[in-house]
Write an enzyme that holds these catalytic residues in place. Sequence first.
Site, mmCIF file in Angstrom:
data_model
loop_
_atom_site.group_PDB
_atom_site.id
_atom_site.type_symbol
_atom_site.label_atom_id
_atom_site.label_comp_id
_atom_site.label_asym_id
_atom_site.label_seq_id
_atom_site.Cartn_x
_atom_site.Cartn_y
_atom_site.Cartn_z
ATOM 1 N N ASP A 65 12.045 10.074 7.508
ATOM 2 C CA ASP A 65 12.593 9.049 6.192
ATOM 3 C C ASP A 65 10.870 8.879 5.656
ATOM 4 O O ASP A 65 10.975 8.580 4.419
ATOM 5 C CB ASP A 65 13.194 8.153 6.231
ATOM 6 N N GLY A 66 9.968 8.438 6.306
ATOM 7 C CA GLY A 66 8.504 8.202 5.863
ATOM 8 C C GLY A 66 8.032 9.419 5.192
ATOM 9 O O GLY A 66 7.458 9.081 4.088
ATOM 10 N N ASN A 88 13.339 3.271 -2.875
ATOM 11 C CA ASN A 88 14.052 2.505 -1.989
ATOM 12 C C ASN A 88 13.760 1.006 -2.610
ATOM 13 O O ASN A 88 14.933 0.481 -3.089
ATOM 14 C CB ASN A 88 13.378 2.351 -0.664
ATOM 15 N N GLU A 89 12.538 0.372 -2.446
ATOM 16 C CA GLU A 89 12.635 -0.860 -3.071
ATOM 17 C C GLU A 89 11.204 -1.318 -3.446
ATOM 18 O O GLU A 89 10.342 -0.638 -3.026
ATOM 19 C CB GLU A 89 13.157 -1.864 -1.908
ATOM 20 N N ASP A 137 9.504 -16.875 1.116
ATOM 21 C CA ASP A 137 8.810 -15.677 1.431
ATOM 22 C C ASP A 137 8.562 -14.642 0.380
ATOM 23 O O ASP A 137 7.507 -14.062 0.231
ATOM 24 C CB ASP A 137 9.146 -15.181 2.765
ATOM 25 N N ASN A 192 16.418 -3.961 2.748
ATOM 26 C CA ASN A 192 17.380 -4.890 1.927
ATOM 27 C C ASN A 192 18.562 -5.375 3.020
ATOM 28 O O ASN A 192 18.903 -6.289 3.166
ATOM 29 C CB ASN A 192 17.940 -3.934 1.058
ATOM 30 N N SER A 239 18.367 -5.072 6.243
ATOM 31 C CA SER A 239 17.818 -5.970 7.452
ATOM 32 C C SER A 239 17.768 -7.541 6.841
ATOM 33 O O SER A 239 17.950 -8.344 7.693
ATOM 34 C CB SER A 239 16.439 -5.527 7.786
ATOM 35 N N ALA A 284 13.834 -15.517 2.981
ATOM 36 C CA ALA A 284 13.674 -16.521 3.593
ATOM 37 C C ALA A 284 13.467 -17.825 2.378
ATOM 38 O O ALA A 284 12.550 -18.511 2.334
ATOM 39 C CB ALA A 284 12.479 -16.857 4.517
#
Length: 266
Positions: free
Chosen positions: A49-50, A123-124, A152, A166, A168, A187
């Site tokens: 995926d990377g 992804n994000e 955070d 996301n 995780s 957080a």
Amino acid sequence: MKKVFIYKNDLKASRTIADELRNKLISRGVSVSESLTGDVDLIINVGGDGTFLSLMQNFEFPTAKVAGINTGHLGFFQEIAPEETDRLIDAYLKDELCSQKYNIVKAEIRRKNGETIAHRALNEFVVKGKGTKPIHLDIGINGSFIEKFSGDGIIVSTPAGSTGYNYSLGGSIVDPRLNLLQVVPMAPMNTTAYRSLTSSFLIPAEDQVIIRPADSRNRDLYTLYDGRELRLRDIESISFRLSNRKINLVRFGDTSFWDKVKNKFL
């Protein structure tokens, strides 16, 4: 004539599969390009995926169909096994390849001096402070202020990215057929001094998320997108929205998104 571009990482297994794939394609009358030109109608990505995300970023999210042959670990985008290359070639030559469109998120970053830069991610985007230092952000949707976030950082995720960072952080898994963005706090601080949303929220495709540094004395931020890191200095605002550009990921018709979720995570 059909034309294919093969992109791979440097792993020995990936190089071997890419060489075998090239020879098979050429033997069946397919032109294999050394570069991604406008007449390429299929990109084959060999790696994990990377490597897939690297392909997307390096070539600015090509619109040609992309087939991913997995030599990595999870293989959420890379769902074709190395032993399925003949099946892939047969479907390609018969014009039977099916693909699914995936949305991309676009970030427009505006500095205090008026300079604007744009980046895209599959992804994000992660927005955070330096190191472990918490940040304070004003978060809005379109023209409406929502909250002053302290913590955070935040993640703005596409459906494609919902199964990554996301997930995780407790965000929801979203079917890629849905056109939306998900905002997830990292957080969050929720005390008598600071009040932040502690759960993710979803916004529709036509809306945009806008963040601004709430502390005028510290306008330097960091953003991570699809594995890349960028330091942002003297930031006025960052806006996120779904891009009009989409990618086309080859799917074998007998594998649904939720079957893949089950197989990868359960």
